[in-house]
Design a protein around this motif. Structure first.
Motif, PDB file in Angstrom:
ATOM      1  N   LEU A 109      -0.482   1.949 -12.123  1.00  0.00           N
ATOM      2  CA  LEU A 109      -1.799   1.681 -11.558  1.00  0.00           C
ATOM      3  C   LEU A 109      -2.072   0.187 -11.594  1.00  0.00           C
ATOM      4  N   SER A 110      -2.864  -0.283 -10.630  1.00  0.00           N
ATOM      5  CA  SER A 110      -3.318  -1.668 -10.606  1.00  0.00           C
ATOM      6  C   SER A 110      -4.795  -1.690 -10.260  1.00  0.00           C
ATOM      7  N   VAL A 111      -5.489  -2.725 -10.729  1.00  0.00           N
ATOM      8  CA  VAL A 111      -6.895  -2.914 -10.374  1.00  0.00           C
ATOM      9  C   VAL A 111      -6.967  -3.574  -9.007  1.00  0.00           C
ATOM     10  N   GLN A 112      -7.660  -2.936  -8.083  1.00  0.00           N
ATOM     11  CA  GLN A 112      -7.868  -3.521  -6.753  1.00  0.00           C
ATOM     12  C   GLN A 112      -9.011  -2.798  -6.051  1.00  0.00           C
ATOM     13  N   ASP A 113      -9.943  -3.557  -5.516  1.00  0.00           N
ATOM     14  CA  ASP A 113     -11.060  -2.944  -4.796  1.00  0.00           C
ATOM     15  C   ASP A 113     -10.558  -2.201  -3.562  1.00  0.00           C
ATOM     16  N   GLU A 114     -11.296  -1.170  -3.172  1.00  0.00           N
ATOM     17  CA  GLU A 114     -10.881  -0.361  -2.028  1.00  0.00           C
ATOM     18  C   GLU A 114     -10.777  -1.188  -0.756  1.00  0.00           C
ATOM     19  N   ALA A 115     -11.708  -2.098  -0.523  1.00  0.00           N
ATOM     20  CA  ALA A 115     -11.675  -2.902   0.707  1.00  0.00           C
ATOM     21  C   ALA A 115     -10.389  -3.714   0.785  1.00  0.00           C
ATOM     22  N   ALA A 116      -9.961  -4.284  -0.329  1.00  0.00           N
ATOM     23  CA  ALA A 116      -8.733  -5.072  -0.345  1.00  0.00           C
ATOM     24  C   ALA A 116      -7.498  -4.201  -0.127  1.00  0.00           C
ATOM     25  N   GLN A 117      -7.585  -2.930  -0.454  1.00  0.00           N
ATOM     26  CA  GLN A 117      -6.450  -2.029  -0.277  1.00  0.00           C
ATOM     27  C   GLN A 117      -6.181  -1.688   1.193  1.00  0.00           C
ATOM     28  N   LEU A 118      -7.108  -2.024   2.068  1.00  0.00           N
ATOM     29  CA  LEU A 118      -6.941  -1.685   3.485  1.00  0.00           C
ATOM     30  C   LEU A 118      -5.982  -2.630   4.199  1.00  0.00           C
ATOM     31  N   ALA A 119      -5.656  -3.766   3.575  1.00  0.00           N
ATOM     32  CA  ALA A 119      -4.826  -4.770   4.241  1.00  0.00           C
ATOM     33  C   ALA A 119      -3.432  -4.253   4.559  1.00  0.00           C
ATOM     34  N   ALA A 120      -2.811  -3.557   3.618  1.00  0.00           N
ATOM     35  CA  ALA A 120      -1.430  -3.107   3.806  1.00  0.00           C
ATOM     36  C   ALA A 120      -1.306  -2.179   5.014  1.00  0.00           C
ATOM     37  N   GLU A 121      -2.268  -1.283   5.181  1.00  0.00           N
ATOM     38  CA  GLU A 121      -2.228  -0.356   6.316  1.00  0.00           C
ATOM     39  C   GLU A 121      -2.400  -1.101   7.636  1.00  0.00           C
ATOM     40  N   LEU A 122      -3.288  -2.097   7.662  1.00  0.00           N
ATOM     41  CA  LEU A 122      -3.511  -2.857   8.896  1.00  0.00           C
ATOM     42  C   LEU A 122      -2.295  -3.695   9.263  1.00  0.00           C
ATOM     43  N   LEU A 123      -1.589  -4.201   8.269  1.00  0.00           N
ATOM     44  CA  LEU A 123      -0.409  -5.021   8.539  1.00  0.00           C
ATOM     45  C   LEU A 123       0.698  -4.186   9.172  1.00  0.00           C
ATOM     46  N   ALA A 124       0.774  -2.916   8.802  1.00  0.00           N
ATOM     47  CA  ALA A 124       1.704  -1.953   9.420  1.00  0.00           C
ATOM     48  C   ALA A 124       3.143  -2.454   9.411  1.00  0.00           C
ATOM     49  N   ALA A 125       3.584  -2.985   8.278  1.00  0.00           N
ATOM     50  CA  ALA A 125       4.964  -3.461   8.161  1.00  0.00           C
ATOM     51  C   ALA A 125       5.934  -2.289   8.138  1.00  0.00           C
ATOM     52  N   THR A 126       7.166  -2.534   8.592  1.00  0.00           N
ATOM     53  CA  THR A 126       8.215  -1.512   8.590  1.00  0.00           C
ATOM     54  C   THR A 126       9.478  -2.073   7.953  1.00  0.00           C
ATOM     55  N   PRO A 127      10.347  -1.213   7.420  1.00  0.00           N
ATOM     56  CA  PRO A 127      11.576  -1.693   6.775  1.00  0.00           C
ATOM     57  C   PRO A 127      12.366  -2.622   7.692  1.00  0.00           C
ATOM     58  N   GLY A 128      12.959  -3.648   7.084  1.00  0.00           N
ATOM     59  CA  GLY A 128      13.781  -4.593   7.819  1.00  0.00           C
ATOM     60  C   GLY A 128      13.038  -5.804   8.342  1.00  0.00           C
ATOM     61  N   GLU A 129      11.718  -5.859   8.163  1.00  0.00           N
ATOM     62  CA  GLU A 129      10.940  -6.973   8.701  1.00  0.00           C
ATOM     63  C   GLU A 129      10.808  -8.106   7.692  1.00  0.00           C
ATOM     64  N   ARG A 130      10.495  -9.292   8.229  1.00  0.00           N
ATOM     65  CA  ARG A 130      10.256 -10.493   7.428  1.00  0.00           C
ATOM     66  C   ARG A 130       8.745 -10.730   7.378  1.00  0.00           C
ATOM     67  N   ILE A 131       8.198 -10.814   6.146  1.00  0.00           N
ATOM     68  CA  ILE A 131       6.749 -10.821   5.946  1.00  0.00           C
ATOM     69  C   ILE A 131       6.324 -12.094   5.223  1.00  0.00           C
ATOM     70  N   LEU A 132       5.183 -12.643   5.646  1.00  0.00           N
ATOM     71  CA  LEU A 132       4.558 -13.762   4.946  1.00  0.00           C
ATOM     72  C   LEU A 132       3.169 -13.345   4.484  1.00  0.00           C
TER      73      LEU A 132
END
Length: 452
Positions: free
Chosen positions: A229-252
């Motif tokens: 578990l990690s501490v993180q507000d719900e609003a901040a948790q929405l970022a990962a879904e919006l980024l919609a990264a997929t395996p094999g990609e290069r992320i910044l």
């Protein structure tokens, strides 16, 4: 045997520099906690956060009680008075104990001359509280417990929401956690907490989020130390879904500290080609590294101390996805950092907006055609949010705004705005931009236009 530490005097020592506009709770409180007996640390935090949360009301009351303000060299006494008033006004501490310990703290601060003054002023507040506060009823800063510039700007930005936002800002934020999907599901985390007698419920919008019924020491939460578990507000948790990264990609992940969104991305998306996190301040970059290590993710990400508005750190290889968690006013997270409304100034917002646009413009050049950039802030001011995106889109023919279809927040012409919710998420803003693949004719025209 050492004399017992007066916790009220210790709290005044934390708050006095803030009243002088020096530092913040996050910079001054940790050192005070180190010098505080373990059994009194919760009280010290309560005194500091409570006094800062109600600062504008307390300052207004103090102004009615004092014949003349304290001198600059006595700002510790001003801070102590606020601590005393907060205890009498808002805490469950017995009034006689609050009074005695606060008055005695004047001696601890080596200002025994103020002992009679504090005794008289605090007892007067006890006797005349209703009349004193009624006399302040027409003062917006007392009524809404925010600076006037903030009230004016917020009511202009959000005429239908400003009062609810101000009220939510004065509430203590809940403790929200994120389940590490690599180790356990949210349902498994909830079951583990229930077995330990800890009441929690799933977040409404984040698939990995859960909120505790009552805040507690994270070290005592089952699975936290093990990285489940990690501490993180719900609003901040929405970022990962919006980024919609997929395996094999290069992320910044730009402006990545303290690393919550980055760790969530890594937990949710295995087998990424490369993940790079940059952060300007070395101490904050170290916090990213610490969080990665706690979760066992340190080998899946590189952390650089670098400036997101420059390119001297970039190797020239474009990214498939970029998260721009832009530096901002922090006005959406005042519940967690109540000193923001005292330390922030209205004339700073325009300068912040220019920094945000500069960062966005710089990083856009590092995004592949066909790639995605998510712009995020924890601000509730449109000047830092949708107006930045509007300005950026006017300047970039290859930028495509993607409306966010979601149940959370409020749809804006550009992006989506979340407001702080009582017992819910913080204030936040997100916008999604895709980079178009332009043909040569369009690229040539864009170049000609930029050179005109």
């Amino acid at each position: 045997m050492a004399d017992p530490i007066n916790i009220r005097a210790l709290a005044a020592g934390v708050l006095a520099p803030l009243l002088r506009q020096h530092g913040s709770l996050s910079t001054h409180l940790p050192d005070a906690l180190e010098h505080c007996p373990p059994q009194d640390r919760a009280l010290l935090q309560q005194l500091c956060y409570g006094s800062m949360r109600e600062l504008f009301r307390l300052q207004a009351v103090a102004g009615k009680l004092l014949k003349k303000p304290f001198k600059p060299q006595d700002m510790d006494l001003q801070a102590l008075l606020l601590v005393g008033l907060w205890q009498l006004r808002s805490s469950r501490i017995p009034a006689h104990a609050a009074l005695h310990e606060t008055v005695e703290a004047t001696q601890t601060l080596n200002k025994a001359w103020a002992k009679k003054l504090f005794n008289a002023v605090l007892r007067r507040y006890q006797r005349e509280r209703d009349a004193l506060e009624q006399a302040l009823a027409d003062d917006p800063c007392f009524t809404w417990n925010h600076p006037q510039w903030f009230i004016d700007k917020l009511s202009h930005n959000w005429p239908d929401h400003w009062q609810a936002i101000l009220s939510a800002n004065d509430q203590q934020a809940p403790l929200t956690l994120r389940a590490n999907e690599r180790q356990q599901s949210r349902d498994q985390a909830l079951a583990q907490l229930a077995d330990a007698g800890i009441e929690a419920e799933p977040c409404r919008f984040s698939k990995a989020g859960l909120t505790l019924a009552e805040p507690m020491d994270v070290a005592a939460i089952p699975g936290f130390t093990a990285g489940q578990l990690s501490v993180q507000d719900e609003a901040a948790q929405l970022a990962a879904e919006l980024l919609a990264a997929t395996p094999g990609e290069r992320i910044l992940d730009a402006c990545a500290a303290p690393g919550g969104k980055l760790c969530h991305l890594l937990e949710a998306t295995p087998r990424l080609q490369e993940v790079l996190a940059i952060e300007l301040e070395p101490a904050r970059a170290q916090r990213i590294a610490d969080n990665l290590q706690r979760l066992g993710l340190e080998l899946e990400c590189r952390v650089l101390t670098a400036d997101a508005s420059s390119q001297d750190w970039w190797d020239g290889t474009a990214f498939d996805r970029i998260l721009v968690d832009a530096p901002c006013s922090g006005t959406g997270v005042i519940r967690r950092h109540p000193d923001i409304k005292w330390l922030r100034r209205g004339d700073e917002i325009a300068a912040l907006a220019q920094v945000q646009l500069n960062i966005l413009t710089n990083l856009w050049q590092m995004l592949k055609p066909g790639g995605r950039l998510v712009y995020a802030t924890c601000s509730i001011f449109s000047q830092e949010n949708e107006r930045i995106i509007e300005r950026f889109l006017r300047q970039h023919d290859d930028a495509r705004h993607q409306p966010i279809e979601a149940e959370w927040g409020e749809a804006r012409p550009f992006g989506r705005q979340l407001f702080p919710q009582v017992k819910g998420h913080d204030g936040f803003y997100y916008a999604v931009l895709d980079k178009a693949v332009l043909d040569k004719a369009t690229l040539n025209k864009a170049t000609d236009d930029s050179n005109a």
